[in-house]
Each structure stands twice: as structure tokens, then as C-alpha cells.
Design an enzyme around this catalytic site. Structure first.
Site, PDB file in Angstrom:
ATOM      1  N   THR A 104      10.631  -6.522  -3.709  1.00 50.44           N
ATOM      2  CA  THR A 104       9.962  -7.890  -3.911  1.00 50.44           C
ATOM      3  C   THR A 104      10.787  -8.619  -5.039  1.00 50.44           C
ATOM      4  OG1 THR A 104       7.833  -7.321  -2.724  1.00 50.44           O
ATOM      5  CG2 THR A 104       7.766  -9.156  -4.473  1.00 50.44           C
TER       6      THR A 104
ATOM      7  N   THR B 289       8.470  -1.649  -5.088  1.00 51.81           N
ATOM      8  CA  THR B 289       7.155  -0.997  -5.693  1.00 51.81           C
ATOM      9  C   THR B 289       6.138  -0.113  -4.574  1.00 51.81           C
ATOM     10  OG1 THR B 289       5.485  -2.820  -5.620  1.00 51.81           O
ATOM     11  CG2 THR B 289       6.689  -2.626  -7.618  1.00 51.81           C
ATOM     12  N   ASP B 290       6.505  -0.441  -3.466  1.00 53.80           N
ATOM     13  CA  ASP B 290       5.526   0.173  -2.559  1.00 53.80           C
ATOM     14  C   ASP B 290       5.929   1.998  -2.609  1.00 53.80           C
ATOM     15  OD1 ASP B 290       4.486  -1.823  -1.693  1.00 53.80           O
ATOM     16  OD2 ASP B 290       5.474  -2.291   0.314  1.00 53.80           O
TER      17      ASP B 290
HETATM   18  N1  ASP Z   1       7.098  -4.358   0.091  1.00 47.23           N
HETATM   19  C1  ASP Z   1       8.007  -4.515  -1.123  1.00 47.23           C
HETATM   20  C2  ASP Z   1       8.799  -3.283  -1.318  1.00 47.23           C
HETATM   21  O1  ASP Z   1       8.351  -2.336  -1.746  1.00 47.23           O
HETATM   22  C3  ASP Z   1       6.874  -4.274  -2.422  1.00 47.23           C
HETATM   23  C4  ASP Z   1       7.510  -4.605  -3.794  1.00 47.23           C
HETATM   24  O2  ASP Z   1       8.751  -4.554  -4.031  1.00 47.23           O
HETATM   25  O3  ASP Z   1       6.392  -4.769  -4.696  1.00 47.23           O
HETATM   26  O4  ASP Z   1       9.970  -3.414  -1.192  1.00 47.23           O
END
Ligand code: ASP
Length: 326
Positions: free
Chosen positions: A13, A85-86
Site C-alpha cells: 500500500t 503490511t498484510d
Molecule cells: N494489501 C496491502 C499489501 O499487503 C496492504 C498494505 O500494504 O498495508 O500489499
């Protein structure tokens, strides 16, 4: 000598923006770094590995990244991995066990995309560079830096689906903080990692398939036999409470443990699992039929550890011992 830090971007993200089709990858690693004011006294280089959501990252990429970090740490004082972050809680632990250097390795990301006025990306990236270039971060193992908190890779997990302080290490708490004035560590992670890990550096290209099964009232127990038949090399059971299951699952696991190792973890977030309850399905009964207690590891981390242990050909008693050490 000024510390030299390498930032490796993989996407997430932090590198995304809103489009008509929803939030998607948009800006490259160079733009991410350009949005960060330089950190005084630290030289920063960039390597753009990929630009994908972390949900797309597979073990193949972890292995490539781990190898790359090991190699680059011969020339740099610290490395920052930027990703979504996922899945940070998984990749950070994999690096924690497979990077052989004591130099700082930081994993970071952002909860808000790059196009939002108060995106948390630049701040998290800057904080991470400060940690990666800090001498006190040496020998701390891989850490996750998000929202000003420094978390040990072994203990951190994502607790929030949307807000910026999305990570927690449960009862243990963060190992330190980073703010405008600098980097402060409160404690050192106590378990084996990086330069003290027998799995580092990772050699080879594949890892044994280990699957995770969440347990719940009225579950379809056929999933276990399906996984074993389908080639699973080990199973992590997300049991209830301190490591308990139903008497029906107990009967199924009796058969499963004769074929592949089974590690018991818990649906509850805090504390450890233990061989305490003696009824059929209780943690003690599971231990007695040959299950491994996953201690206080998150199920996703227990899965990574079990896979590495299997790759190293460990026996049941060795697996039990190692789960207490890592
Ligand atoms: N869906 C995103 C990812 O993990 C979420 C994020 O980056 O916070 O790439």
C-alpha cells in the site's frame, strides 16, 4: 564512517494509489524514497525488487530476498525491506530465521496509500532507515518498524485492518521506539534468530509444504486427511485456549501424527499452549499422542518454523526442543 543503508522495495500500500478500480500499485521505489527527507548521517541506496501487493508474495520471493539481504549485508550496515503490511508478520519471521548477519534488518510498510494527504509511508520509511543505520539495532534480529514502534519479528502480528498502529507483539510489547530524536531499545528479543539461527543462510529453492488448519465448533474434519493425501509435510493446528481440541479431532489427529508432524497453536492471541488438560482433545492428550506444542508462536510463524525444521530433517524430539528455542 557514515552508516550505509540499503532500501529494498517490493510494493504494498505504501506504493499504491486510489484508482477507479480500487487501490492499486502506482508509485515506484524511487518515488517512495524521494518522499522521505534524508536522515542525517546515513547514506541510503535503493534496490527495486518488485511492486506487488504483499498478498502476492510467495516463498520463492522470500527465498530470493533472504539470499539478497545476506549478500548485501556484506557491503551495507543495514537493510530495510519495504512491503505490504498484510503479510509482514510472516516474511519478517522468515528473514529472522534465514538471514545470517547480526546487522540490522528492518521490515516496514504503510497502512495508507501514497496518494492520501496523511499517508504514513514516508514516516515509516524514514523511521526504518534510522533503525537500520543504528548501532543499537545490531544483534536484535529482524524487526518490524511501523507507527514509531519497533517490534521483534518473532512476536509481531497485524492486529488492525485499517488504522496506522496496526501491529502488536501481544503481552511482550514492542522492543523499542523511534521518534524525531532517535532510536530507543527497551529490551532484546530472547529467542534464537539471524546470526544464531541454524537455518541461516537459507540454502536451496524450496520449502516443505506445511498447512495451517483453524479449528471451530462443528468443523469438517476431513480436511486433515485431505491435506495429508495431498502431500502436506506437516500441519499446524490452530486449537482453542491453551491448546485444546474436541474428542473428534483427537481421534483424527491420532492417525495424522503417524504420518506427518502436527504442531498445536491457539486461536487465543496471548500466552502459550501447554500440555495441561487430560481429557480426549485436551492439550496433554494431544501431546501424549505425539503433537508438538507451538509455545507462544503465532500459527503462521509456527508454520514457517516447522517447514524449516522439516527441511533440516529434524526428528519429533528435535522439533519439540527447537520449538522452545526459536
Ligand atoms: N494489501 C496491502 C499489501 O499487503 C496492504 C498494505 O500494504 O498495508 O500489499
Amino acid at each position: 564512517m557514515r552508516p550505509r543503508v540499503l532500501v529494498v522495495t517490493t510494493g504494498g500500500t505504501i506504493a499504491m494509489a486510489k484508482t477507479e478500480a480500487g487501490i492499486k500499485p502506482s508509485v515506484n521505489g524511487r518515488a517512495l524514497l524521494n518522499a522521505v527527507p534524508g536522515v542525517e548521517g546515513i547514506d541510503v541506496d535503493l534496490y527495486e525488487f518488485s511492486n506487488v501487493p504483499s498478498d502476492w508474495i510467495e516463498w520463492k520471493e522470500w527465498i530470493l530476498l533472504s539470499r539478497y539481504i545476506n549478500e548485501r549485508l556484506l557491503h551495507y550496515d543495514g537493510v530495510v525491506i519495504v512491503q505490504g503490511t498484510d503479510t509482514i508478520e510472516e516474511s519478517a519471521y522468515f528473514f529472522n530465521l534465514t538471514v545470517s548477519s547480526s546487522k540490522p534488518v528492518v521490515v516496514t510498510g504503510a497502512m495508507r496509500s501514497s496518494d492520501v494527504w496523511d499517508t504514513d509511508g514516508p514516516r515509516n520509511l524514514r523511521d526504518s532507515i534510522m533503525v537500520a543505520g543504528n548501532l543499537n539495532a545490531v544483534s536484535k534480529g529482524v524487526v518490524v518498524v511501523v507507527g514509531g514502534e519497533i517490534h521483534a519479528a518473532r512476536d509481531v502480528f497485524k492486529i488492525d485492518r485499517q488504522f496506522t498502529n496496526a501491529f502488536s507483539s501481544g503481552r511482550k510489547g514492542a522492543v523499542g521506539i523511534v521518534d524525531e530524536l532517535g532510536v530507543v531499545f527497551f529490551r532484546s528479543p530472547e529467542k534464537r534468530h539471524t546470526y544464531r539461527s541454524e537455518f541461516a543462510p537459507f540454502v536451496g529453492d524450496v520449502l516443505p509444504q506445511v498447512d495451517v488448519v483453524y479449528t471451530y465448533t462443528g468443523m469438517n474434519l476431513d480436511v486433515f486427511n485431505f491435506l495429508v493425501k495431498d502431500g502436506s509435510s506437516g500441519i499446524v493446528v490452530v486449537a482453542a485456549g491453551i491448546g485444546n481440541a474436541s474428542k473428534h479431532l483427537y481421534k483424527v489427529l491420532k492417525g495424522v501424527v503417524s504420518k506427518v508432524p502436527v504442531v498445536i497453536t491457539s486461536r487465543a492471541f496471548y500466552g502459550r499452549v501447554a500440555p495441561l488438560y487430560g481429557y480426549e482433545g485436551g492439550g496433554k492428550s494431544l501431546y501424549d499422542i505425539g503433537c508438538v506444542m507451538g509455545e507462544d508462536l503465532h500459527p503462521l510463524k509456527a508454520r514457517i518454523l516447522l517447514s524449516l525444521l522439516l527441511r533440516h530433517g529434524k526428528s519429533l524430539s528435535e522439533i519439540r526442543k527447537e520449538f522452545k528455542e526459536y
